[in-house]
Design a protein around this motif. Structure first.
Motif: not given
Length: 261
Positions: A127-131, A143-144, A212-214
């Motif tokens: 949704a937008g820039s979020d996954t 996200g960003e 998604y390293v972090r």
């Protein structure tokens, strides 16, 4: 003459009051209009931000619930299919191959799981820039500003119990994406299952390449692993031999599953 001068002064004061009242009215009216415009702009933006945030929080909870449901396939040999739903709310769901790449190492050598290295596949809500993504049995949000773990996968390092447990679900699905305002049903079906038990192991490592390293780093550290990063997308997690509490036993389960919708 005195009367005439008196009348002129009176009319002048009346005109001054009329002008003053008109200016006051204009100023008050302008202030009200400006306030309404400002509140409309800020208020609508705040409401939109709140709705977007609430939509993502609902998607997180729904994806976490879906993960719990799907993970029953991974945990139990007798369950080979699970169904769940996700409300898209103008977001999109994508599935596909690839995704995070995982290599399991025992005493520095690759494990005997035939799928090693393992591609966890892709099952994401955007949704937008979020996954929000289902990854290996866990759920991450990205996200960003980076990524964070929502639900940890089943990767446990227990030196005090001399055990390490690695359980992963690898999604095998057709590259596909759908966007909708309605809810959508998903069915996970087990395609293949591999289990490996090893004793006398002193070092267990998991090497991965991921977007998604972090999130994975947080998940490993909370589950007892030690982590090191070599690049922005490469991560190594180690369950090391402790002289007082050697690892000794390792249980590995990898379930390959189809996702249909």
């Amino acid at each position: 003459m005195r009367r005439r001068r008196h009348e002129t002064t009176k009319r002048g004061r009346t005109d001054d009051r009329a002008v003053t009242d008109m200016i006051a009215f204009i100023l008050v009216f302008a202030t009200i209009i400006g306030s309404v415009a400002l509140l409309s702009t800020v208020g609508f933006q705040t409401m939109a931000d709140y709705q977007d945030g609430e939509k993502l929080r609902n998607a997180e909870r729904a994806m976490e619930s879906l993960a719990v449901n799907f993970n029953a396939v991974m945990r139990h040999d007798g369950i080979d299919r699970r169904y769940g739903e996700l409300a898209l709310r103008d977001g999109s769901v994508s599935t596909g191959s690839g995704g995070t790449n995982v290599t399991i190492l025992l005493n520095g050598n690759s494990s005997n799981v035939s799928a090693n290295p393992i591609e966890l596949g892709a099952f994401t809500y955007e949704a937008g820039s979020d996954t929000i993504a289902y990854e290996g049995g866990g759920v991450v949000r990205a996200g960003e500003t980076g990524s964070a773990v929502v639900k940890r996968p089943q990767l446990m390092c227990h030196p005090e119990a001399e055990t390490a447990v690695i359980s992963l679900t690898a999604i095998n699905a057709t590259d596909r994406s759908i966007r909708s305002t309605d809810g959508l049903g998903f069915t996970m079906t087990e395609r293949d299952r591999e289990t490996q038990f090893e004793d006398g192991v002193t070092n267990v490592s998991i090497r991965m390449n991921t977007s998604y390293v972090r999130a994975w780093e947080m998940s490993f550290e909370r589950s007892g692993w030690e982590t090191t990063k070599s690049t922005s997308s490469d991560l190594l997690a180690t369950c090391e031999d402790d002289p007082d509490n050697p690892v000794n036993s390792v249980a590995i389960t990898v379930v390959e599953a189809d996702v249909e919708y």
